[in-house]
Motif scaffolding. Structure first.
Motif, PDB file in Angstrom:
ATOM      1  N   PHE A 807      -1.708   3.718  -6.079  1.00 45.30           N
ATOM      2  CA  PHE A 807      -2.601   3.559  -7.231  1.00 45.30           C
ATOM      3  C   PHE A 807      -3.737   2.591  -6.916  1.00 45.30           C
ATOM      4  CE2 PHE A 807       1.037   4.927 -10.104  1.00 45.30           C
ATOM      5  CZ  PHE A 807       0.400   6.076 -10.538  1.00 45.30           C
ATOM      6  N   MET A 808      -3.374   1.497  -6.242  1.00 41.79           N
ATOM      7  CA  MET A 808      -4.393   0.476  -5.982  1.00 41.79           C
ATOM      8  C   MET A 808      -5.403   0.954  -4.943  1.00 41.79           C
ATOM      9  SD  MET A 808      -2.287  -3.102  -6.331  1.00 41.79           S
ATOM     10  CE  MET A 808      -0.668  -2.574  -5.775  1.00 41.79           C
ATOM     11  N   TYR A 809      -4.956   1.697  -3.939  1.00 39.05           N
ATOM     12  CA  TYR A 809      -5.908   2.267  -2.987  1.00 39.05           C
ATOM     13  C   TYR A 809      -6.868   3.216  -3.708  1.00 39.05           C
ATOM     14  CZ  TYR A 809      -3.979   0.493   1.414  1.00 39.05           C
ATOM     15  OH  TYR A 809      -3.605  -0.306   2.464  1.00 39.05           O
ATOM     16  N   ALA A 810      -6.344   3.973  -4.661  1.00 43.10           N
ATOM     17  CA  ALA A 810      -7.206   4.878  -5.422  1.00 43.10           C
ATOM     18  C   ALA A 810      -8.241   4.092  -6.228  1.00 43.10           C
ATOM     19  CB  ALA A 810      -6.359   5.747  -6.349  1.00 43.10           C
ATOM     20  N   GLN A 811      -7.828   2.957  -6.798  1.00 44.84           N
ATOM     21  CA  GLN A 811      -8.775   2.124  -7.530  1.00 44.84           C
ATOM     22  C   GLN A 811      -9.867   1.574  -6.624  1.00 44.84           C
ATOM     23  OE1 GLN A 811      -5.473  -0.258  -9.658  1.00 44.84           O
ATOM     24  NE2 GLN A 811      -7.181  -0.411 -11.073  1.00 44.84           N
ATOM     25  N   MET A 812      -9.518   1.369  -5.348  1.00 46.63           N
ATOM     26  CA  MET A 812     -10.496   0.871  -4.385  1.00 46.63           C
ATOM     27  C   MET A 812     -11.391   1.990  -3.865  1.00 46.63           C
ATOM     28  SD  MET A 812      -8.044  -1.729  -2.222  1.00 46.63           S
ATOM     29  CE  MET A 812      -9.304  -2.179  -1.035  1.00 46.63           C
ATOM     30  N   ALA A 838       0.869  14.140  -7.880  1.00 52.41           N
ATOM     31  CA  ALA A 838       0.250  15.308  -8.513  1.00 52.41           C
ATOM     32  C   ALA A 838      -0.887  14.879  -9.444  1.00 52.41           C
ATOM     33  CB  ALA A 838       1.305  16.105  -9.282  1.00 52.41           C
ATOM     34  N   GLN A 839      -0.666  13.833 -10.229  1.00 54.02           N
ATOM     35  CA  GLN A 839      -1.706  13.359 -11.140  1.00 54.02           C
ATOM     36  C   GLN A 839      -2.921  12.836 -10.374  1.00 54.02           C
ATOM     37  OE1 GLN A 839       0.972  10.669 -13.331  1.00 54.02           O
ATOM     38  NE2 GLN A 839       0.394  11.761 -15.190  1.00 54.02           N
ATOM     39  N   LEU A 840      -2.667  12.114  -9.287  1.00 54.13           N
ATOM     40  CA  LEU A 840      -3.765  11.579  -8.480  1.00 54.13           C
ATOM     41  C   LEU A 840      -4.621  12.715  -7.923  1.00 54.13           C
ATOM     42  CD1 LEU A 840      -5.012   9.036  -7.053  1.00 54.13           C
ATOM     43  CD2 LEU A 840      -3.540   9.617  -5.116  1.00 54.13           C
TER      44      LEU A 840
END
Length: 900
Positions: A807-812, A838-840
């Protein structure tokens, strides 16, 4: 048989509270649909109590949080508690009730020990009790070079070896025998250890040394064990429970079995209960759930109150005395000699003796591809809870899906016979599949049993793999599985109605509707009549309403809850009088089945239905009668109904009855009711009273009431005091209020403190606010620090930590690394990680890949993905395919099924 105080249709009372909370918060069903990512029909069914099993607590938690957030944002007050701990308790009670009622409906009406042999310990064959046959060795294997000292000990091999090799005592044996030596006291010991670590041999050696003349009984199942009592057995009896976890984890009778064992330990004796258990099952049973239902509470209470645990190490590495004793005894037995020579520095002696390590190595090498595929069939059947024995016809039908490459299916006309021969071939005296025969006389094997070490290996290494269509087909066939009727000892579990019901539920969860229907129909006809209710739900989901009605009619004679299903359907159709008649029939059936007064929840659901159809006076009269008769456990729902219809003083009076009766939650419910009706001063007075009585007093709730009263400074003071006591929710709320006031620097401090203490929402608030202030480098640094802090846990196998890193990598903005992190967690078998992946993918425009991951999550049994899958298809513009999936489900390969 204990009569439950509450019948199964309490589900709809729980759903009614959720509905009331939603309405008071000002949320529509569509609002919740957007927040929860579940279908509108699922939300409707949940709040109307229309499910046959309790709703998923993860969804309940999101539901309550969404209502709390909306109410806080809009200034509404709620009469229903939003304390997650309170909801967890109510949900846990519902789960336990469902388990209790299911157990009572399914218990066999017979003495559970009638068919069990009763012999002195010394007369039992240890192999019948689960002790494994050791490897076999040729006499020439006993010719290795040896030292002069060993040579002086060695004796020549002549004739047949004894059934079991000489036993090598270790430190845990001495502790176990000391416990068993207390012959005048009731004793219960559970020997824990991994497969092939020697637990059952440890039990046998202790029993034969300490109580050889006692009577030993070996219950066949959890249902048998549930009937255990002093009426069936006398003093000086050993109750032998090898693989005790298989009894206590039984979905139908595990809790009753645990209670029966506890009662035996309290009876005059002496009695000895001795069992074995895998460590992971011990941990599972002993772990108190952080949220949701406490399924294993009876088993945990038994283990905590009555059991002495003896842990058996996997190896001899830390026991030098045992190593020396092994060296000396190895000189007299070729099997111990081979184990001594080949175990290596890890000293895994018992695993060599049982052949487990060799079996896994041989399986993973795949020397014979057809034979290895046959073994995989048995491993996956075991994963689904079907223990066998597996007939040759079943294995042959199922194996095709395990040979996906056409070249692998090329073989001679005897290819299957060769494959089965390989799968059952003994190596050092043990085989992956052991042949068994029930019919008297010499003849061919009638079935095959999977070696336990391979079963454990399969559960660990194959949990992320889909079950092929060929195995589902073989399991659903009535022709290929099991022995002939009357073959009681070896009847395959797929002929058992409870196992068929469980397979139906598993298939339905995986959206395999065709197979689910077959299993559920067979289960119901075979005697598991509760399967009718799940079948009716399935048919309703498929809009086959007439067939669902017919199934419910079949369920009515044995399932009181079937009346409630029918009543709800009548209500949805506007047939109020028919609904009243069905509810009344359900209440009467509960009273006659479970005891007078237990039909109250059917009657109260009827009252709620009447209020929805504007027959309010009738509804209130029914609630009032129940309240006056003392049949209401919680008057919150009644009070809410009264308040909604302008009778606030009566509502307050009803809740005060609960307060006077000592309810710790009634005052909190009263606070919510008063606040909802803008009686803020009165609500605060009740909250202060709750605090003075050391009851549940939510600082966040107090603060919000103070703000509505215009006392923001006092609210901040209240929250700061709670935050200083370690209340992370209060600290985050303090940050929120400061942020709304424009005091963003102070808000950042509060968010950072809460995040550093482990609050994930506070961490998200911190990063969001930093970005809003334009401090992007600081936000990036916070994310990187959080990612680094989770590295060690992720590397140690913590899937939650790995998913959070994703999740945090996605936020970055590093989506590729986020996908890598989440896929690692998902492939470890973690349900929420697979769904998060799947949601990502969906959020970042990879819709097709998102659907694939969602289907995989469902088809390996990780979670129910029906609503999410249909939503994803709709969002991709595939409405026709979404509807097709909703009605007909999926095929085992993940493609959408078509109408038959």
């Amino acid at each position: 048989m204990t009569t439950p105080s509450v019948p199964a249709d309490a589900f709809q009372e729980f759903g009614g509270l959720l509905r009331q909370l939603r309405e008071e918060a000002g949320l529509t069903v569509r609002d919740l649909h957007d927040v929860l990512d579940v279908s509108i029909s699922t939300i409707s069914k949940t709040q109307n109590g229309g499910h046959a099993t309790p709703p998923d607590f993860y969804m309940v938690k999101k539901w309550v949080t969404a209502c709390q957030d909306r109410a806080g944002a809009s200034g509404r007050t709620l009469s229903v508690s939003v304390d997650i701990k309170w909801w967890r308790k109510q949900h846990g009670q519902l789960e336990r009730l469902h388990e209790q009622l299911s157990s009572q409906r399914r218990e066999a009406a017979r003495s559970g020990l009638a068919g069990n042999a009763r012999l002195p310990v010394r007369q039992w064959d240890p192999l019948r009790l689960g002790v494994r046959r050791a490897i076999t060795v040729a006499p020439t294997d006993f010719g290795r070079p040896c030292s002069p000292a060993e040579g002086a000990l060695r004796v020549p091999v002549s004739g047949d070896l004894p059934l079991l090799p000489p036993y090598v005592e270790r430190s845990h044996d001495r502790r176990l025998r000391a416990l068993l030596a207390r012959s005048s006291a009731n004793t219960c010991v559970v020997v824990t250890g991994n497969s092939s670590s020697g637990t059952t041999r440890t039990m046998w050696e202790a029993a034969i040394k300490c109580c050889a003349d006692w009577t030993l009984i070996h219950p066949n199942s959890a249902a048998d064990l549930a009937h255990l009592s002093t009426a069936h057995i006398g003093p000086n009896t050993v109750v032998w429970l090898d693989e005790l976890h298989s009894y206590l984890l039984d979905s139908a009778a595990g809790s009753a079995a645990a209670r029966a064992l506890g009662e035996l330990m309290e009876a005059p004796g002496p009695y000895l209960i001795i069992g074995s258990m895998w460590p992971r099952h011990w941990d599972e049973l002993m772990r108190r759930p952080a949220e949701g239902a406490d399924h294993h509470r009876p088993a945990r209470q038994f283990l905590e109150n009555h059991v002495e645990e003896i842990a058996v190490p996997d190896s001899f590495a830390q026991d030098s005395a045992a190593q020396e004793l092994l060296r000396r005894r190895a000189a007299r037995d070729p099997r111990l000699s081979i184990a001594y020579e080949t175990a290596g520095q890890q000293w895994r002696i018992t695993q060599v003796l049982s052949g487990g390590r060799q079996l896994v190595s041989r399986y993973e090498r795949g020397d014979d591809r057809h034979g290895t595929a046959v073994i995989s069939v048995a491993m996956d059947a075991r994963r689904l809870g079907v223990h066998g024995p597996y007939t040759p016809a079943f294995l042959r039908t199922a194996v095709d899906g395990y040979l996906p490459d056409g070249s692998l299916r090329v073989g001679g006309k005897d290819w299957f016979e060769h494959a089965l021969s390989y799968a059952s071939e003994e190596v050092n005296g043990v085989a992956p599949l052991t042949p068994v025969r029930h019919t008297p006389g010499i003849g061919e094997a009638e079935g095959y049993v999977l070696h336990e070490y391979l079963a454990q290996h399969g559960e660990r290494t194959r949990q992320h793999l889909r079950i092929p269509a060929s195995l589902w087909s073989a399991l659903s066939s009535e022709d290929n599985v099991g022995f002939a009727p009357g073959s009681i000892d070896l009847t395959a579990h797929v002929n058992d109605p409870e196992t068929l019901h469980r397979l139906g539920a598993i298939a339905r969860t995986r959206m395999l509707y065709g197979f689910a229907e077959q299993f559920l129909r067979r289960a119901a006809v075979a005697g598991a009549t509760a399967a009718y209710l799940e079948l009716a739900d399935l048919l309703t989901d498929q809009e086959r309403h007439d067939e669902s009605d017919q199934v419910l009619q079949l369920a009515v004679p044995t399932q009181p809850y079937a009346h409630v299903y029918r009543a709800r359907r009548f209500s949805r159709q506007g047939r109020v009088d028919d609904a009243v008649a069905a509810y009344s029939a359900g209440a009467d059936a509960c009273d006659s089945t479970f005891g007078i007064g237990t039909g109250i929840h059917s009657r109260l659901e009827m009252a709620e239905m009447l209020s929805r159809h504007d027959r309010v006076e009738e509804a209130i009269a029914m609630w009032q009668a129940a309240s006056d008769a003392g049949l209401l456990i919680d008057r919150t729902q009644f009070a809410s109904l009264l308040a909604r219809h302008g009778r606030l003083p009566m509502a307050v009076a009803e809740l005060r009855k609960d307060i006077d009766a000592g309810s710790r939650l009634a005052r909190s419910n009263l606070v919510h009711l008063l606040a909802r009706h803008r009686m803020i001063d009165e609500a605060l007075t009740e909250l202060r009273a709750a605090s003075s009585e050391d009851l549940n007093c939510d600082a966040t709730h107090v603060a919000r009431l103070l703000i509505r009263q215009g006392n923001k400074d006092e609210a901040v003071t209240e929250l700061r005091a709670a935050a200083d006591r370690g209340d992370l929710i209060a600290r985050r709320e303090l940050g929120r209020i400061l942020e709304q006031d424009g005091r963003t620097a102070e808000a950042l401090r509060e968010y950072r403190l809460a995040a550093q203490s482990g609050s994930v929402p506070a961490r998200d608030d911190l990063i969001r606010l930093l970005k809003a202030r334009g401090e992007h480098e600081a936000a990036h640094a916070e994310l990187q620090a959080a990612i680094d802090s989770l590295q060690a846990s992720a590397d140690a196998g913590d899937s939650w930590a790995r998913t959070q890193r994703g999740f945090m990598y996605a936020q970055m903005g590093d989506v590729d690394q986020a996908v890598i992190e989440m896929r690692i967690a998902a492939d470890s078998g973690d349900a929420q990680s697979r769904w998060a992946l799947a949601q990502l993918l969906e959020i970042h425009g990879q819709g097709e890949n998102a659907v694939t991951e969602a289907v995989t999550a469902g088809q390996v049994g990780l979670l129910n993905i029906r609503d999410q899958f249909v939503r994803m298809l709709n969002q991709q513009g595939k409405g026709d395919l979404a509807r097709q999936a909703s009605l007909y489900g999926l095929l085992p390969d993940g493609t959408v099924a078509r109408p038959a």
